[in-house]
Scaffold this active site. Structure first.
Site, mmCIF file in Angstrom:
data_model
loop_
_atom_site.group_PDB
_atom_site.id
_atom_site.type_symbol
_atom_site.label_atom_id
_atom_site.label_comp_id
_atom_site.label_asym_id
_atom_site.label_seq_id
_atom_site.Cartn_x
_atom_site.Cartn_y
_atom_site.Cartn_z
ATOM 1 N N TYR B 29 0.787 -1.134 -0.024
ATOM 2 C CA TYR B 29 -0.023 0.068 -0.110
ATOM 3 C C TYR B 29 0.930 1.112 0.147
ATOM 4 O O TYR B 29 0.770 2.027 0.867
ATOM 5 C CB TYR B 29 -0.922 -0.022 1.239
ATOM 6 C CG TYR B 29 -2.133 0.672 0.805
ATOM 7 C CD1 TYR B 29 -3.372 0.003 0.042
ATOM 8 C CD2 TYR B 29 -2.694 1.917 1.396
ATOM 9 C CE1 TYR B 29 -4.166 0.663 -0.358
ATOM 10 C CE2 TYR B 29 -3.837 2.484 1.013
ATOM 11 C CZ TYR B 29 -4.748 1.802 0.180
ATOM 12 O OH TYR B 29 -5.937 2.325 -0.389
ATOM 13 N N HIS B 34 7.373 5.581 0.966
ATOM 14 C CA HIS B 34 7.863 4.554 0.137
ATOM 15 C C HIS B 34 8.749 4.940 -1.209
ATOM 16 O O HIS B 34 9.853 4.312 -1.282
ATOM 17 C CB HIS B 34 7.050 3.239 -0.032
ATOM 18 C CG HIS B 34 6.105 2.801 1.322
ATOM 19 N ND1 HIS B 34 4.792 2.966 1.514
ATOM 20 C CD2 HIS B 34 6.464 1.985 2.040
ATOM 21 C CE1 HIS B 34 4.472 2.484 2.495
ATOM 22 N NE2 HIS B 34 5.525 1.905 3.035
ATOM 23 N N ARG B 184 -1.750 3.583 6.946
ATOM 24 C CA ARG B 184 -2.848 3.717 7.638
ATOM 25 C C ARG B 184 -3.845 4.942 7.798
ATOM 26 O O ARG B 184 -4.782 4.920 8.409
ATOM 27 C CB ARG B 184 -2.529 3.341 9.226
ATOM 28 C CG ARG B 184 -2.231 1.946 9.421
ATOM 29 C CD ARG B 184 -1.679 1.745 10.870
ATOM 30 N NE ARG B 184 -1.499 0.179 11.052
ATOM 31 C CZ ARG B 184 -0.251 -0.530 11.165
ATOM 32 N NH1 ARG B 184 0.817 0.247 11.323
ATOM 33 N NH2 ARG B 184 -0.163 -1.623 11.457
#
Lengths: 289, 289
Positions: B29, B34, B184
């Site tokens: 995700y 990232h 999240r």
């Protein structure tokens, strides 16, 4: 053969990753058992590294860390004779420069046999072996079957943590009278040394009885071995157990599985271990003797 | 970019050990944080591997393993765009084919901050990262500073277990309003999302006050941050702490040491973390913002 004391120098010496590297991890005070591991590594690998490190992490507070026998000069001679290219002999501060925050933990397999009386022992073994694996980055690593539980745990560690290393088990070497070779044998008095032959005699006897089909149950194996050891007045049994190998699960019948008969017996201050592993098939032929 | 699902295939793809290999371990995700790690790896390394694996070992029984967001197609697109050569996406049975006997254990560092409320979490993180390190054998591995405790533990692991890997910390990426990027964040309702900006606002405010010299004590830092977060009615504080970094020891003064101000705050079902790390010198200049 080069003698190397630092991690940095070991890495430099092995920076060329061409070919296979065999590692024989030891606590030194080498005997013919260790020599056989080094010779096997020499046959299999392009380069052979022997490590000598008495690992404090795997000794309990009341164990023999301080008096563990050491003779580096002799070790260097034997390792070179057996074909080692590098003898890696780090100091304790080289291996553990500060209090360890991250280490290895072994569950299940570590709870029985030697693990029951030596809490944390196999965590310490797994941690130092993992460190040596990272420092040397061997393609093959050699372990004696005398330390059968250690061997099982190292094999599990390699599987569980995906170490790209082949673990090569090597058979237990014995003195002419059958006593399993161990650096700790030097602790034995003459009388203890004589009586300690009962361990191999008991394992040999029970193997014969199983091969003949006279014994088929795990408890009979344990009773026979215990009974024989009890004839040696200086021997004090810590455990005699018959379990599956390598997963060390309890069994009732010997049939159709790989079985270890493992024992630990104290002679005075000296704790000796030995074992035999059977294929456990109907014919109960010996896997390793 | 190749997508690889098995350990065997990953090893085959990387069997040539020429040049550097950068690993970016993720739970998928992917977001811009990232992507920045992958881009950094692309700058530094000859080959770049991104792993996507939602690791069950690091989730507690009441945590969000099952509902953790997943979108492999989007991840593959983002990883390729950012320059990855290999996307490694093993299944849970590929990584854990049987009950783990040997794993990693983190002490000391794992007891504070997130570790206090997530027992075993960092053991699970260290274990899966060690496995990925063995499978991929990277020369460099990239971790975001948002997970500062994880980063400190991975750095300790590499030192303690002698992994021949350079850990590259990368700064936290933030949304335009300052909220630290996290997979999240998608859980947040609109109102929670609005109120969650208080976390970065509080860390920014306290940084300014420290830089001005108005605050010199750890408890003042904690009080100021807690006070500001308490103005957000939907936020429920799990912890706000000022500790040394990376060893996470308690402090009273901020002076002359590297200090982390770390927080975990729940907004509804969603647990958010954030932090700032200061050099802690007299001038208290920011190390990472």
């Amino acid at each position: 053969m080069r003698i190397i004391e630092t991690i940095h120098e070991a890495r430099q010496a092995l920076v060329e990753r061409e070919g296979s590297i065999g590692l024989v991890p030891t606590m030194g005070y080498l005997h013919a058992g260790h020599v056989s591991l080094i010779e096997q590594a020499r046959k299999d690998c392009d380069r052979v590294v022997v490590s000598v490190f008495v690992n404090p992490l795997q000794f309990g507070p009341s164990e023999d860390l301080d008096r563990y026998p050491r003779d580096l000069e002799r070790d260097a001679h034997l390792a070179e004779e057996a074909g080692a290219d590098i003898l890696f002999t780090p100091s304790v501060t080289e291996m553990y420069p500060r209090s360890t925050q991250v280490s290895l933990a072994v569950k299940g397999l570590s709870e029985r046999l030697c693990g029951a009386s030596r809490p944390g022992h196999f965590d310490g073994v797994a941690t130092v072996v993992a460190k040596l694996f990272q420092i040397i980055q061997p393609s093959h690593a050699y372990f004696g079957q005398k330390d059968a539980q250690q061997l099982a745990i190292i094999q599990c560690m390699v599987e569980d943590l995906n170490f790209p290393i082949e673990i090569v088990p090597c058979p237990t070497l014995r003195e002419p009278d059958g006593l399993a070779m161990s650096s700790r044998n030097v602790y034995l008095s003459v009388e203890e040394r004589n009586q300690a032959t009962i361990l191999n005699n008991a394992l040999s006897k029970v193997t014969t009885e199983v091969e003949k089909g006279n014994i088929t149950q795990a408890n009979e194996v344990v009773d026979l071995v215990k009974g024989m050891i009890q004839t040696a007045p200086l021997g004090e049994i810590e455990y005699v157990e018959a379990l599956t190998y390598p997963y060390l699960q309890p069994i009732t019948h010997l049939k159709d599985q790989r079985v270890i008969i493992a024992l630990a017996v104290h002679f005075g201050q000296t704790r000796l271990i030995d074992n035999v592993i059977w294929t456990g098939k109907e014919d109960a032929s010996c896997l390793e003797r």
